[in-house]
Write a protein that holds these residues in place. Sequence first.
Motif, PDB file in Angstrom:
ATOM      1  N   LYS A 226       0.825  -1.208   0.000  1.00  0.00           N
ATOM      2  CA  LYS A 226       0.000   0.000   0.000  1.00  0.00           C
ATOM      3  C   LYS A 226       0.858   1.256   0.000  1.00  0.00           C
ATOM      4  CE  LYS A 226      -3.880   2.192   2.390  1.00  0.00           C
ATOM      5  NZ  LYS A 226      -4.836   2.114   3.532  1.00  0.00           N
ATOM      6  N   MET A 227       2.062   1.149   0.542  1.00  0.00           N
ATOM      7  CA  MET A 227       2.912   2.328   0.710  1.00  0.00           C
ATOM      8  C   MET A 227       4.105   2.366  -0.245  1.00  0.00           C
ATOM      9  SD  MET A 227       1.287   3.762   3.230  1.00  0.00           S
ATOM     10  CE  MET A 227       2.384   4.961   3.938  1.00  0.00           C
ATOM     11  N   GLN A 228       4.486   1.207  -0.797  1.00  0.00           N
ATOM     12  CA  GLN A 228       5.741   1.136  -1.545  1.00  0.00           C
ATOM     13  C   GLN A 228       5.541   0.633  -2.972  1.00  0.00           C
ATOM     14  OE1 GLN A 228       8.873  -1.980  -0.899  1.00  0.00           O
ATOM     15  NE2 GLN A 228      10.062  -0.242  -0.093  1.00  0.00           N
ATOM     16  N   ALA A 229       6.293   1.236  -3.900  1.00  0.00           N
ATOM     17  CA  ALA A 229       6.255   0.821  -5.302  1.00  0.00           C
ATOM     18  C   ALA A 229       7.665   0.863  -5.875  1.00  0.00           C
ATOM     19  CB  ALA A 229       5.324   1.719  -6.109  1.00  0.00           C
ATOM     20  N   GLN A 230       7.812   0.240  -7.040  1.00  0.00           N
ATOM     21  CA  GLN A 230       9.105   0.206  -7.723  1.00  0.00           C
ATOM     22  C   GLN A 230       8.946   0.726  -9.146  1.00  0.00           C
ATOM     23  OE1 GLN A 230      10.852  -3.695  -8.011  1.00  0.00           O
ATOM     24  NE2 GLN A 230      12.783  -2.953  -8.877  1.00  0.00           N
ATOM     25  N   LEU A 231       9.855   1.600  -9.555  1.00  0.00           N
ATOM     26  CA  LEU A 231       9.906   2.072 -10.935  1.00  0.00           C
ATOM     27  C   LEU A 231      10.799   1.130 -11.728  1.00  0.00           C
ATOM     28  CD1 LEU A 231      10.146   5.701 -12.176  1.00  0.00           C
ATOM     29  CD2 LEU A 231      11.702   4.007 -13.128  1.00  0.00           C
ATOM     30  N   ARG A 232      10.311   0.653 -12.889  1.00  0.00           N
ATOM     31  CA  ARG A 232      11.056  -0.359 -13.637  1.00  0.00           C
ATOM     32  C   ARG A 232      11.019  -0.094 -15.142  1.00  0.00           C
ATOM     33  NH1 ARG A 232      10.958  -6.171 -10.958  1.00  0.00           N
ATOM     34  NH2 ARG A 232      13.135  -5.757 -11.475  1.00  0.00           N
ATOM     35  N   TRP A 233      12.023  -0.666 -15.819  1.00  0.00           N
ATOM     36  CA  TRP A 233      12.040  -0.810 -17.282  1.00  0.00           C
ATOM     37  C   TRP A 233      11.928   0.495 -18.052  1.00  0.00           C
ATOM     38  CZ3 TRP A 233       7.679  -4.120 -15.395  1.00  0.00           C
ATOM     39  CH2 TRP A 233       8.132  -5.330 -14.891  1.00  0.00           C
ATOM     40  N   LEU A 234      12.581   1.533 -17.572  1.00  0.00           N
ATOM     41  CA  LEU A 234      12.614   2.773 -18.357  1.00  0.00           C
ATOM     42  C   LEU A 234      13.408   2.515 -19.636  1.00  0.00           C
ATOM     43  CD1 LEU A 234      12.089   5.813 -18.723  1.00  0.00           C
ATOM     44  CD2 LEU A 234      14.238   6.218 -17.492  1.00  0.00           C
ATOM     45  N   LEU A 235      12.805   2.857 -20.757  1.00  0.00           N
ATOM     46  CA  LEU A 235      13.439   2.605 -22.047  1.00  0.00           C
ATOM     47  C   LEU A 235      12.961   3.639 -23.056  1.00  0.00           C
ATOM     48  CD1 LEU A 235      15.132   0.298 -23.632  1.00  0.00           C
ATOM     49  CD2 LEU A 235      12.895  -0.379 -24.489  1.00  0.00           C
ATOM     50  N   VAL A 236      13.890   4.200 -23.823  1.00  0.00           N
ATOM     51  CA  VAL A 236      13.559   5.109 -24.926  1.00  0.00           C
ATOM     52  C   VAL A 236      14.341   4.654 -26.147  1.00  0.00           C
ATOM     53  CG1 VAL A 236      13.653   7.470 -25.802  1.00  0.00           C
ATOM     54  CG2 VAL A 236      13.078   7.057 -23.401  1.00  0.00           C
ATOM     55  N   HIS A 237      13.638   4.417 -27.229  1.00  0.00           N
ATOM     56  CA  HIS A 237      14.304   3.975 -28.460  1.00  0.00           C
ATOM     57  C   HIS A 237      15.289   5.053 -28.920  1.00  0.00           C
ATOM     58  CE1 HIS A 237      14.864   2.746 -32.649  1.00  0.00           C
ATOM     59  NE2 HIS A 237      14.423   1.566 -32.282  1.00  0.00           N
ATOM     60  N   PRO A 238      16.448   4.654 -29.454  1.00  0.00           N
ATOM     61  CA  PRO A 238      17.454   5.643 -29.877  1.00  0.00           C
ATOM     62  C   PRO A 238      16.922   6.692 -30.834  1.00  0.00           C
ATOM     63  CG  PRO A 238      18.402   3.438 -29.895  1.00  0.00           C
ATOM     64  CD  PRO A 238      16.947   3.270 -29.590  1.00  0.00           C
ATOM     65  N   ASP A 239      15.977   6.321 -31.714  1.00  0.00           N
ATOM     66  CA  ASP A 239      15.435   7.281 -32.678  1.00  0.00           C
ATOM     67  C   ASP A 239      14.597   8.366 -32.014  1.00  0.00           C
ATOM     68  OD1 ASP A 239      16.614   5.778 -34.637  1.00  0.00           O
ATOM     69  OD2 ASP A 239      14.766   4.799 -35.312  1.00  0.00           O
ATOM     70  N   MET A 240      14.194   8.143 -30.771  1.00  0.00           N
ATOM     71  CA  MET A 240      13.291   9.072 -30.085  1.00  0.00           C
ATOM     72  C   MET A 240      13.977   9.822 -28.938  1.00  0.00           C
ATOM     73  SD  MET A 240      10.542   8.682 -31.782  1.00  0.00           S
ATOM     74  CE  MET A 240      10.207   7.547 -33.138  1.00  0.00           C
ATOM     75  N   ARG A 241      15.264   9.713 -28.847  1.00  0.00           N
ATOM     76  CA  ARG A 241      15.972  10.384 -27.775  1.00  0.00           C
ATOM     77  C   ARG A 241      16.231  11.847 -28.111  1.00  0.00           C
ATOM     78  NH1 ARG A 241      20.094   5.282 -26.785  1.00  0.00           N
ATOM     79  NH2 ARG A 241      18.487   3.896 -25.920  1.00  0.00           N
ATOM     80  N   GLY A 242      16.300  12.669 -27.069  1.00  0.00           N
ATOM     81  CA  GLY A 242      16.569  14.076 -27.266  1.00  0.00           C
ATOM     82  C   GLY A 242      15.341  14.930 -27.471  1.00  0.00           C
ATOM     83  N   ILE A 243      14.136  14.346 -27.332  1.00  0.00           N
ATOM     84  CA  ILE A 243      12.902  15.131 -27.523  1.00  0.00           C
ATOM     85  C   ILE A 243      12.120  15.258 -26.212  1.00  0.00           C
ATOM     86  CG2 ILE A 243      12.725  14.480 -29.944  1.00  0.00           C
ATOM     87  CD1 ILE A 243      10.507  12.521 -29.173  1.00  0.00           C
ATOM     88  N   GLY A 244      12.696  14.787 -25.109  1.00  0.00           N
ATOM     89  CA  GLY A 244      12.026  14.895 -23.820  1.00  0.00           C
ATOM     90  C   GLY A 244      11.131  13.720 -23.481  1.00  0.00           C
ATOM     91  N   LEU A 245      11.233  12.633 -24.249  1.00  0.00           N
ATOM     92  CA  LEU A 245      10.349  11.492 -24.023  1.00  0.00           C
ATOM     93  C   LEU A 245      10.643  10.791 -22.703  1.00  0.00           C
ATOM     94  CD1 LEU A 245       8.142   9.574 -24.874  1.00  0.00           C
ATOM     95  CD2 LEU A 245       9.795   8.382 -26.348  1.00  0.00           C
ATOM     96  N   GLY A 246      11.913  10.582 -22.401  1.00  0.00           N
ATOM     97  CA  GLY A 246      12.266   9.922 -21.142  1.00  0.00           C
ATOM     98  C   GLY A 246      11.780  10.710 -19.940  1.00  0.00           C
TER      99      GLY A 246
END
Length: 310
Positions: A226-246
């Motif tokens: 109820k109190m704790q969560a985990q952030l996982r699997w952050l991924l941005v394709h190379p073609d989409m980097r640099g536009i603020g997607l992450g």
Amino acid sequence: MSANIDNVNTIRRFNRFYTRQIGLLDQHILDSPFSLSEVRVLYEISNTGNCTAGQLIESLLIDGGYLSRILKNFEKNGIVSRRPAATDARTRYLQLTAKGKKLMQTLDARSSRQIADVLAPLSAGQQQAVVHSMQTIQQALSERRPIALPDIVFRHELLPGDAGYLIYLHGELYAKETGYNLEFEAYVCKTFYDFLQHYHPSKDRVFLATYNNRIVGAVAIAGHSKMQAQLRWLLVHPDMRGIGLGKKLVQDAMDFCREKQYKHVYLLTTDQQTTAAKLYLEAGFVKTEEVPQQMWGHRLKEVRYEWRSR
């Protein structure tokens, strides 16, 4: 950057194949008395408001003298007419006559039928693959503006096939960019399996960014209590980097955590993921632990980041 000769030869082979496939070597196009160039001129006139000969030369990259002969033939056959511009009588707009419009309707119908015949023997999946590939070619070779964040479509409904595709992306991209071996892909498989075994939208969420119906970015929140969560699997394709997607994906994930009133969110990464680490720090995470590890074919440090609500 010069082109690789193997790439050049591959594209030339494709050009020859596709030319045969849709009949561009035929003297006349779409069972009409017109050549490919003539049909392209008709199409541009039909779909361009206040069309001029100059616009046709620029858009079709066609010789002015050749275009003049085409237009004279069209006018002689009652397919195209010219009208003076209201503001400048020296400028004359090209337009289809009633006969020309009927002709274009016929050609459009034949063209659609021709493409449908090409696609008909293919399965639905193969048809979609062809369409996606053509969209990719058009995007890569066109002069349109670069992809921007508003071009991305976001969703968080987890559909069949999403997890498998994300596992594939992790395995492929991390192998190319960091040299991780198959042990890493096995690790990602296991973590997704554990997540899906206990997945419930009331506590978990996968944030997916798509472009042309393909996943190009993702992050997930797995609720552990109820109190704790985990952030996982952050991924941005190379073609989409640099536009603020992450940054947007992390922000959306943390907004979800606040909505669910998680008090403590943590994530595990490595010291090699420096770009992602900046996003975590910007989102309010604090590095709490570094542990040297030998894994995935590398000697590295496993790093833990934590976020706590105020």
